[in-house]
Design a protein around this motif. Sequence first.
Motif, PDB file in Angstrom:
ATOM      1  N   ARG A 178       0.841  -1.198   0.000  1.00 19.53           N
ATOM      2  CA  ARG A 178       0.000   0.000   0.000  1.00 19.53           C
ATOM      3  C   ARG A 178       0.873   1.245   0.000  1.00 19.53           C
ATOM      4  NH1 ARG A 178      -3.610   1.823   5.196  1.00 19.53           N
ATOM      5  NH2 ARG A 178      -4.984   3.326   4.179  1.00 19.53           N
ATOM      6  N   VAL A 179       0.479   2.266  -0.768  1.00 17.88           N
ATOM      7  CA  VAL A 179       1.232   3.520  -0.802  1.00 17.88           C
ATOM      8  C   VAL A 179       0.255   4.687  -0.716  1.00 17.88           C
ATOM      9  CG1 VAL A 179       2.894   4.955  -2.029  1.00 17.88           C
ATOM     10  CG2 VAL A 179       3.021   2.458  -2.242  1.00 17.88           C
ATOM     11  N   LEU A 180       0.530   5.620   0.196  1.00 17.92           N
ATOM     12  CA  LEU A 180      -0.260   6.837   0.354  1.00 17.92           C
ATOM     13  C   LEU A 180       0.636   8.039   0.082  1.00 17.92           C
ATOM     14  CD1 LEU A 180      -2.093   6.103   3.759  1.00 17.92           C
ATOM     15  CD2 LEU A 180      -2.883   5.558   1.451  1.00 17.92           C
ATOM     16  N   LEU A 213       6.546   2.099 -13.469  1.00 20.81           N
ATOM     17  CA  LEU A 213       6.116   3.289 -12.745  1.00 20.81           C
ATOM     18  C   LEU A 213       4.663   3.641 -13.057  1.00 20.81           C
ATOM     19  CD1 LEU A 213       6.981   5.434 -10.746  1.00 20.81           C
ATOM     20  CD2 LEU A 213       7.694   6.865 -12.659  1.00 20.81           C
ATOM     21  N   GLU A 214       4.251   3.474 -14.294  1.00 22.59           N
ATOM     22  CA  GLU A 214       2.842   3.720 -14.645  1.00 22.59           C
ATOM     23  C   GLU A 214       1.930   2.868 -13.774  1.00 22.59           C
ATOM     24  OE1 GLU A 214       1.396   5.788 -16.659  1.00 22.59           O
ATOM     25  OE2 GLU A 214       2.910   6.514 -18.081  1.00 22.59           O
ATOM     26  N   GLN A 215       2.299   1.619 -13.575  1.00 15.80           N
ATOM     27  CA  GLN A 215       1.488   0.711 -12.767  1.00 15.80           C
ATOM     28  C   GLN A 215       1.505   1.115 -11.296  1.00 15.80           C
ATOM     29  OE1 GLN A 215       2.658  -3.402 -13.129  1.00 15.80           O
ATOM     30  NE2 GLN A 215       0.887  -4.154 -12.010  1.00 15.80           N
ATOM     31  N   VAL A 216       2.682   1.471 -10.804  1.00 17.90           N
ATOM     32  CA  VAL A 216       2.811   1.864  -9.400  1.00 17.90           C
ATOM     33  C   VAL A 216       2.006   3.127  -9.108  1.00 17.90           C
ATOM     34  CG1 VAL A 216       4.421   2.722  -7.648  1.00 17.90           C
ATOM     35  CG2 VAL A 216       5.056   0.775  -9.090  1.00 17.90           C
ATOM     36  N   VAL A 217       2.136   4.131  -9.958  1.00 14.05           N
ATOM     37  CA  VAL A 217       1.427   5.396  -9.759  1.00 14.05           C
ATOM     38  C   VAL A 217      -0.078   5.188  -9.722  1.00 14.05           C
ATOM     39  CG1 VAL A 217       0.841   7.581 -10.903  1.00 14.05           C
ATOM     40  CG2 VAL A 217       3.232   6.928 -10.611  1.00 14.05           C
ATOM     41  N   GLY A 218      -0.564   4.280 -10.545  1.00  9.05           N
ATOM     42  CA  GLY A 218      -1.996   4.002 -10.564  1.00  9.05           C
ATOM     43  C   GLY A 218      -2.525   3.415  -9.271  1.00  9.05           C
ATOM     44  N   SER A 219      -1.621   2.881  -8.447  1.00 10.76           N
ATOM     45  CA  SER A 219      -2.049   2.262  -7.187  1.00 10.76           C
ATOM     46  C   SER A 219      -1.870   3.172  -5.970  1.00 10.76           C
ATOM     47  CB  SER A 219      -1.266   0.962  -6.954  1.00 10.76           C
ATOM     48  OG  SER A 219       0.115   1.244  -6.706  1.00 10.76           O
ATOM     49  N   ILE A 220      -1.245   4.341  -6.156  1.00 10.88           N
ATOM     50  CA  ILE A 220      -0.990   5.245  -5.032  1.00 10.88           C
ATOM     51  C   ILE A 220      -2.249   6.045  -4.705  1.00 10.88           C
ATOM     52  CG2 ILE A 220       0.369   7.204  -4.205  1.00 10.88           C
ATOM     53  CD1 ILE A 220       2.649   6.274  -5.976  1.00 10.88           C
ATOM     54  N   HIS A 248       4.083  18.937   9.284  1.00 15.63           N
ATOM     55  CA  HIS A 248       3.765  18.018  10.377  1.00 15.63           C
ATOM     56  C   HIS A 248       2.371  17.419  10.192  1.00 15.63           C
ATOM     57  CE1 HIS A 248       3.510  16.429  14.476  1.00 15.63           C
ATOM     58  NE2 HIS A 248       2.309  16.972  14.543  1.00 15.63           N
ATOM     59  N   ALA A 249       1.430  18.227   9.759  1.00 15.48           N
ATOM     60  CA  ALA A 249       0.074  17.725   9.523  1.00 15.48           C
ATOM     61  C   ALA A 249       0.093  16.647   8.442  1.00 15.48           C
ATOM     62  CB  ALA A 249      -0.852  18.868   9.122  1.00 15.48           C
ATOM     63  N   GLY A 250       0.876  16.859   7.403  1.00 17.94           N
ATOM     64  CA  GLY A 250       0.950  15.888   6.323  1.00 17.94           C
ATOM     65  C   GLY A 250       1.515  14.556   6.774  1.00 17.94           C
ATOM     66  N   THR A 251       2.657  14.585   7.466  1.00 19.85           N
ATOM     67  CA  THR A 251       3.266  13.332   7.917  1.00 19.85           C
ATOM     68  C   THR A 251       2.381  12.624   8.934  1.00 19.85           C
ATOM     69  OG1 THR A 251       4.566  14.523   9.592  1.00 19.85           O
ATOM     70  CG2 THR A 251       5.612  14.123   7.466  1.00 19.85           C
ATOM     71  N   SER A 252       1.776  13.388   9.839  1.00 25.87           N
ATOM     72  CA  SER A 252       0.941  12.794  10.892  1.00 25.87           C
ATOM     73  C   SER A 252      -0.313  12.144  10.324  1.00 25.87           C
ATOM     74  CB  SER A 252       0.550  13.860  11.921  1.00 25.87           C
ATOM     75  OG  SER A 252       1.691  14.400  12.549  1.00 25.87           O
ATOM     76  N   LEU A 253      -0.939  12.806   9.354  1.00 22.76           N
ATOM     77  CA  LEU A 253      -2.166  12.260   8.779  1.00 22.76           C
ATOM     78  C   LEU A 253      -1.881  11.031   7.924  1.00 22.76           C
ATOM     79  CD1 LEU A 253      -4.129  15.520   7.946  1.00 22.76           C
ATOM     80  CD2 LEU A 253      -4.748  13.766   9.618  1.00 22.76           C
ATOM     81  N   LEU A 254      -0.751  11.004   7.234  1.00 25.12           N
ATOM     82  CA  LEU A 254      -0.405   9.801   6.488  1.00 25.12           C
ATOM     83  C   LEU A 254      -0.179   8.631   7.439  1.00 25.12           C
ATOM     84  CD1 LEU A 254       1.970  10.839   3.554  1.00 25.12           C
ATOM     85  CD2 LEU A 254      -0.453  10.306   3.489  1.00 25.12           C
ATOM     86  N   HIS A 297      -4.007   9.233  -3.022  1.00 20.27           N
ATOM     87  CA  HIS A 297      -3.715  10.608  -2.627  1.00 20.27           C
ATOM     88  C   HIS A 297      -4.646  11.027  -1.497  1.00 20.27           C
ATOM     89  CE1 HIS A 297      -4.056  15.148  -3.403  1.00 20.27           C
ATOM     90  NE2 HIS A 297      -2.904  14.932  -2.817  1.00 20.27           N
ATOM     91  N   LEU A 298      -4.084  11.528  -0.411  1.00 18.64           N
ATOM     92  CA  LEU A 298      -4.862  11.981   0.741  1.00 18.64           C
ATOM     93  C   LEU A 298      -5.013  13.497   0.700  1.00 18.64           C
ATOM     94  CD1 LEU A 298      -6.203  11.284   3.477  1.00 18.64           C
ATOM     95  CD2 LEU A 298      -3.967  11.600   4.545  1.00 18.64           C
TER      96      LEU A 298
END
Length: 273
Positions: free
Chosen positions: A61-63, A242-249, A169-175, A251-252
């Motif tokens: 999983r990637v966020l 990379l096309e495949q990986v990006v499609g699975s990320i 900090h908000a970004g890292t904490s929420l991820l 975005h928060l």
Amino acid sequence: GRNTWPFWSICTVFGAPLIACHVGADAAACVLATRLHESVEPVMIMDIGTNTEVILGNKDRVLCASCAAGPAFEGGKIKYGMPGIEGAIQSVRLRNGHVEISTIGDVEPTGICGSGLIDLIAELVRHGQVNGRGRFTGDTKECVVHEATGITFAESDIQELAQAKGATHAGTSLLLKHFQLPLDELTTLYLAGGFANYIDVDSSRLIGLTPDVPADRIRKIGNAAAEGAKELLLSVNKRRELEQVVGSIKHLELESDEDFFTYFVEGCLFGES
């Protein structure tokens, strides 16, 4: 003849895929360069700047998120702030009541760049001259950084830096929250980009710009985006990967989370208030 054509007329141009709004192809190239998407343990990439991109994940999983930090850590909105060029104060230490500095090019200072600002606020906090709310503890509202040139650092500068790191900090904490990952289980923190390459890790952790993980888990990787771009140019298979990986990320959208403001305010503090 052919040899007189402009070079771009015989070039092939490849555009790497975008991950999401404000998380562009450079961030995607960082993922490729670090092989984050193949890691068994969760790792995080931070590319700190006016727009700080944060990516967290592993092979399952990637966020990602975009943090609107603003230009403070690049010298913007800071009275004596400046880019990292000759004459910029790049590191600061307080010793026996004196301010010790080093400048890029080892010349007389003309301002303070991002790494120097991080050092300076960390030293002021460490020596009790600035409290958790970013206020000077004495009667003064600023400190003298270099007397001969009149370079100072004011409370208004601290507040600009506080808001910049609050967003990050908000970004890292929420991820971490959405990944359901305690900070102490983050195995590796990659600091990408030219700016991060020059910051003092102890200073950045002390002021809360980067997550407070052990130093041996932090890796400065320089211009990982350029490294990833080179891999893409040299390999069609890497482009497909990379096309495949990006499609699975995933975005928060930070501002849509109910805890965003809480984490932002927490990130604006410098330790205990």
